[in-house]
Design a protein around this motif. Sequence first.
Motif, PDB file in Angstrom:
ATOM      1  N   ASP A   1       0.883  -1.038  -0.081  1.00  0.00           N
ATOM      2  CA  ASP A   1       0.033  -0.123  -0.098  1.00  0.00           C
ATOM      3  C   ASP A   1       0.665   1.142   0.005  1.00  0.00           C
ATOM      4  O   ASP A   1       1.939   1.144  -0.046  1.00  0.00           O
ATOM      5  CB  ASP A   1      -0.742  -0.023   1.222  1.00  0.00           C
ATOM      6  N   ALA A   2       0.105   2.645  -0.199  1.00  0.00           N
ATOM      7  CA  ALA A   2       0.750   3.498  -0.155  1.00  0.00           C
ATOM      8  C   ALA A   2       2.012   4.043   1.104  1.00  0.00           C
ATOM      9  O   ALA A   2       2.761   4.405   0.830  1.00  0.00           O
ATOM     10  CB  ALA A   2       0.034   5.037  -0.291  1.00  0.00           C
ATOM     11  N   HIS A   3       1.662   3.603   2.183  1.00  0.00           N
ATOM     12  CA  HIS A   3       2.144   3.965   3.342  1.00  0.00           C
ATOM     13  C   HIS A   3       3.559   3.092   3.522  1.00  0.00           C
ATOM     14  O   HIS A   3       4.418   3.457   3.909  1.00  0.00           O
ATOM     15  CB  HIS A   3       1.287   3.792   4.596  1.00  0.00           C
ATOM     16  N   GLY A   4       3.507   1.637   3.193  1.00  0.00           N
ATOM     17  CA  GLY A   4       4.609   0.879   3.251  1.00  0.00           C
ATOM     18  C   GLY A   4       5.350   0.900   1.827  1.00  0.00           C
ATOM     19  O   GLY A   4       5.753  -0.336   1.214  1.00  0.00           O
ATOM     20  N   LEU A   5       4.967   1.837   1.061  1.00  0.00           N
ATOM     21  CA  LEU A   5       5.463   1.883  -0.327  1.00  0.00           C
ATOM     22  C   LEU A   5       6.911   1.325  -0.689  1.00  0.00           C
ATOM     23  O   LEU A   5       6.997   0.153  -1.564  1.00  0.00           O
ATOM     24  CB  LEU A   5       5.157   3.084  -1.193  1.00  0.00           C
ATOM     25  N   PHE A   6       7.617   1.738   0.151  1.00  0.00           N
ATOM     26  CA  PHE A   6       9.149   1.487   0.008  1.00  0.00           C
ATOM     27  C   PHE A   6       9.805   0.089   0.453  1.00  0.00           C
ATOM     28  O   PHE A   6      10.730  -0.075   0.554  1.00  0.00           O
ATOM     29  CB  PHE A   6      10.015   2.743   0.345  1.00  0.00           C
ATOM     30  N   GLN A   7       8.655  -0.526   1.135  1.00  0.00           N
ATOM     31  CA  GLN A   7       8.996  -1.797   1.571  1.00  0.00           C
ATOM     32  C   GLN A   7       8.631  -2.846   0.150  1.00  0.00           C
ATOM     33  O   GLN A   7       9.494  -4.019   0.266  1.00  0.00           O
ATOM     34  CB  GLN A   7       7.972  -2.292   2.663  1.00  0.00           C
ATOM     35  N   VAL A   8       8.269  -2.472  -0.781  1.00  0.00           N
ATOM     36  CA  VAL A   8       7.904  -3.378  -1.943  1.00  0.00           C
ATOM     37  C   VAL A   8       8.595  -2.696  -3.226  1.00  0.00           C
ATOM     38  O   VAL A   8       8.747  -3.346  -4.480  1.00  0.00           O
ATOM     39  CB  VAL A   8       6.176  -3.662  -2.132  1.00  0.00           C
ATOM     40  N   VAL A   9       8.880  -1.318  -3.336  1.00  0.00           N
ATOM     41  CA  VAL A   9       9.388  -0.936  -4.592  1.00  0.00           C
ATOM     42  C   VAL A   9      10.666   0.029  -4.106  1.00  0.00           C
ATOM     43  O   VAL A   9      10.830   0.631  -3.316  1.00  0.00           O
ATOM     44  CB  VAL A   9       8.248  -0.189  -5.447  1.00  0.00           C
ATOM     45  N   GLU A  10      11.334   0.438  -5.226  1.00  0.00           N
ATOM     46  CA  GLU A  10      12.565   1.254  -5.130  1.00  0.00           C
ATOM     47  C   GLU A  10      12.243   2.692  -5.064  1.00  0.00           C
ATOM     48  O   GLU A  10      11.337   3.187  -5.833  1.00  0.00           O
ATOM     49  CB  GLU A  10      13.563   1.059  -6.311  1.00  0.00           C
ATOM     50  N   ARG A  11      12.777   3.411  -4.148  1.00  0.00           N
ATOM     51  CA  ARG A  11      12.790   4.809  -4.143  1.00  0.00           C
ATOM     52  C   ARG A  11      13.308   5.446  -5.434  1.00  0.00           C
ATOM     53  O   ARG A  11      14.370   5.254  -5.394  1.00  0.00           O
ATOM     54  CB  ARG A  11      13.242   5.425  -2.509  1.00  0.00           C
ATOM     55  N   GLY A  12      12.686   6.292  -5.924  1.00  0.00           N
ATOM     56  CA  GLY A  12      13.317   7.155  -6.863  1.00  0.00           C
ATOM     57  C   GLY A  12      13.541   6.325  -8.036  1.00  0.00           C
ATOM     58  O   GLY A  12      14.648   6.584  -8.864  1.00  0.00           O
ATOM     59  N   GLY A  13      12.805   5.187  -8.408  1.00  0.00           N
ATOM     60  CA  GLY A  13      13.096   4.494  -9.548  1.00  0.00           C
ATOM     61  C   GLY A  13      12.055   4.546 -10.727  1.00  0.00           C
ATOM     62  O   GLY A  13      12.084   3.587 -11.637  1.00  0.00           O
ATOM     63  N   TYR A  14      11.088   5.535 -10.642  1.00  0.00           N
ATOM     64  CA  TYR A  14      10.268   5.594 -11.677  1.00  0.00           C
ATOM     65  C   TYR A  14       9.793   7.046 -12.441  1.00  0.00           C
ATOM     66  O   TYR A  14      10.205   7.977 -11.824  1.00  0.00           O
ATOM     67  CB  TYR A  14       8.806   5.010 -11.060  1.00  0.00           C
ATOM     68  N   ASP A  15       9.944   6.637 -13.800  1.00  0.00           N
ATOM     69  CA  ASP A  15       9.916   7.960 -14.593  1.00  0.00           C
ATOM     70  C   ASP A  15       8.335   8.571 -14.745  1.00  0.00           C
ATOM     71  O   ASP A  15       8.118   9.576 -14.632  1.00  0.00           O
ATOM     72  CB  ASP A  15       9.822   7.735 -16.082  1.00  0.00           C
ATOM     73  N   ALA A  16       7.372   7.752 -14.191  1.00  0.00           N
ATOM     74  CA  ALA A  16       6.136   8.117 -13.663  1.00  0.00           C
ATOM     75  C   ALA A  16       5.486   7.488 -12.724  1.00  0.00           C
ATOM     76  O   ALA A  16       5.372   6.128 -12.737  1.00  0.00           O
ATOM     77  CB  ALA A  16       5.251   8.204 -15.209  1.00  0.00           C
ATOM     78  N   VAL A  17       4.590   7.987 -11.934  1.00  0.00           N
ATOM     79  CA  VAL A  17       3.771   7.382 -11.039  1.00  0.00           C
ATOM     80  C   VAL A  17       2.173   7.687 -11.071  1.00  0.00           C
ATOM     81  O   VAL A  17       1.950   9.026 -11.236  1.00  0.00           O
ATOM     82  CB  VAL A  17       4.185   7.774  -9.428  1.00  0.00           C
ATOM     83  N   LEU A  18       1.451   6.749 -11.120  1.00  0.00           N
ATOM     84  CA  LEU A  18      -0.003   7.000 -11.103  1.00  0.00           C
ATOM     85  C   LEU A  18      -0.218   6.800  -9.787  1.00  0.00           C
ATOM     86  O   LEU A  18      -0.110   5.770  -8.976  1.00  0.00           O
ATOM     87  CB  LEU A  18      -0.742   5.889 -12.063  1.00  0.00           C
ATOM     88  N   CYS A  19      -1.341   7.555  -9.004  1.00  0.00           N
ATOM     89  CA  CYS A  19      -1.724   7.644  -7.960  1.00  0.00           C
ATOM     90  C   CYS A  19      -3.148   7.869  -7.981  1.00  0.00           C
ATOM     91  O   CYS A  19      -3.646   9.046  -7.770  1.00  0.00           O
ATOM     92  CB  CYS A  19      -0.979   8.563  -6.948  1.00  0.00           C
ATOM     93  N   HIS A  20      -3.922   6.926  -8.333  1.00  0.00           N
ATOM     94  CA  HIS A  20      -5.358   7.073  -8.840  1.00  0.00           C
ATOM     95  C   HIS A  20      -6.395   6.288  -7.630  1.00  0.00           C
ATOM     96  O   HIS A  20      -6.140   5.166  -7.221  1.00  0.00           O
ATOM     97  CB  HIS A  20      -5.657   6.377 -10.097  1.00  0.00           C
ATOM     98  N   GLY A  21      -7.088   7.062  -7.260  1.00  0.00           N
ATOM     99  CA  GLY A  21      -8.308   6.519  -6.105  1.00  0.00           C
ATOM    100  C   GLY A  21      -7.513   6.044  -4.896  1.00  0.00           C
ATOM    101  O   GLY A  21      -7.791   5.059  -4.248  1.00  0.00           O
ATOM    102  N   VAL A  22      -6.451   6.611  -4.607  1.00  0.00           N
ATOM    103  CA  VAL A  22      -5.557   6.369  -3.370  1.00  0.00           C
ATOM    104  C   VAL A  22      -5.805   7.208  -2.091  1.00  0.00           C
ATOM    105  O   VAL A  22      -6.246   7.059  -0.975  1.00  0.00           O
ATOM    106  CB  VAL A  22      -4.141   6.145  -3.671  1.00  0.00           C
ATOM    107  N   LEU A  23      -5.615   8.490  -2.290  1.00  0.00           N
ATOM    108  CA  LEU A  23      -5.814   9.386  -1.049  1.00  0.00           C
ATOM    109  C   LEU A  23      -7.118   9.529  -0.662  1.00  0.00           C
ATOM    110  O   LEU A  23      -7.051   9.904   0.502  1.00  0.00           O
ATOM    111  CB  LEU A  23      -5.360  10.915  -1.651  1.00  0.00           C
ATOM    112  N   GLU A  24      -8.169   8.838  -1.167  1.00  0.00           N
ATOM    113  CA  GLU A  24      -9.649   9.084  -0.514  1.00  0.00           C
ATOM    114  C   GLU A  24      -9.338   8.241   0.684  1.00  0.00           C
ATOM    115  O   GLU A  24     -10.169   8.286   1.593  1.00  0.00           O
ATOM    116  CB  GLU A  24     -10.542   8.507  -1.494  1.00  0.00           C
ATOM    117  N   TYR A  25      -8.535   7.109   0.616  1.00  0.00           N
ATOM    118  CA  TYR A  25      -8.660   5.821   1.597  1.00  0.00           C
ATOM    119  C   TYR A  25      -7.381   5.737   2.561  1.00  0.00           C
ATOM    120  O   TYR A  25      -7.376   4.913   3.622  1.00  0.00           O
ATOM    121  CB  TYR A  25      -8.538   4.551   0.674  1.00  0.00           C
TER     122      TYR A  25
END
Length: 251
Positions: A91-115
């Motif tokens: 999930d968004a709060h534990g994001l860097f437990q599963v993906v690399e920090r600073g590793g993406y050209d684009a990030v989609l954050c769709h339907g996340v901040l509501e929850y």
Amino acid sequence: MSDPLRPRASLRTAVVWDVLKDALERRVKAAGRDALDVLDTGGGSGNFAVPVARLGHRVTVVDPSPNALFALERRAAEAGVADRIRGVQGDAHGLFQVVERGGYDAVLCHGVLEYVDDPAEGLGNAVGALRPAGTLSLLAAGLGGAVLARALAGHFTEARRALTDPAGRWGEGDPVPRRFTAEQLTDLVTASGLQVGAVHGVRIFADLVPGVLVDTEPGALDALLKLETAAAEQPAFHSVATQLHVLAERD
């Protein structure tokens, strides 16, 4: 999206897809690479991830639901892009437990901040996954659209409650934990260190028009899509949109 969005579903996401596709094309030119690394937080079963992968990009989808990730795997295989999509549970709060920090050209954050419990923290993590000069696509529930929808349904007390509630909720039965105004979203994005490039209203009219009209009236769907696109960039309509889309970039 290859057209992910036809016929009926296009009313919900056509504006976002058009903006996102153009942004990815610009990023390709700026990066000098045909294939980008794209992160889709809360990407679920791949409504955007699969079309993005069809463009040739590598997409990592992070979602807390195993069922959604299973559906993503199946959809990616059916679309012939399984080699370009990776699904990971998180999930968004534990994001860097599963993906690399600073590793993406684009990030989609769709339907996340509501929850998420803390929208600023959730957005901060999404931004932290961007490479320098990366692009953020942010989509969240709009306050005005919910107020308008409740009022038009005759639920005037609920409409007023949503209008005055700090989280934009119309009652205990409201399935959406939080809604935003365009100003609130752009303030969050600016505070995260990004520069807002564009704001669009999404589903301004689509949720208000009877489905039977769109499905049966010749030419109604295309006409409504054109109306949505024309109104999306106009600030006057942001206040009544069901969703708000913000495109932003690192300086």
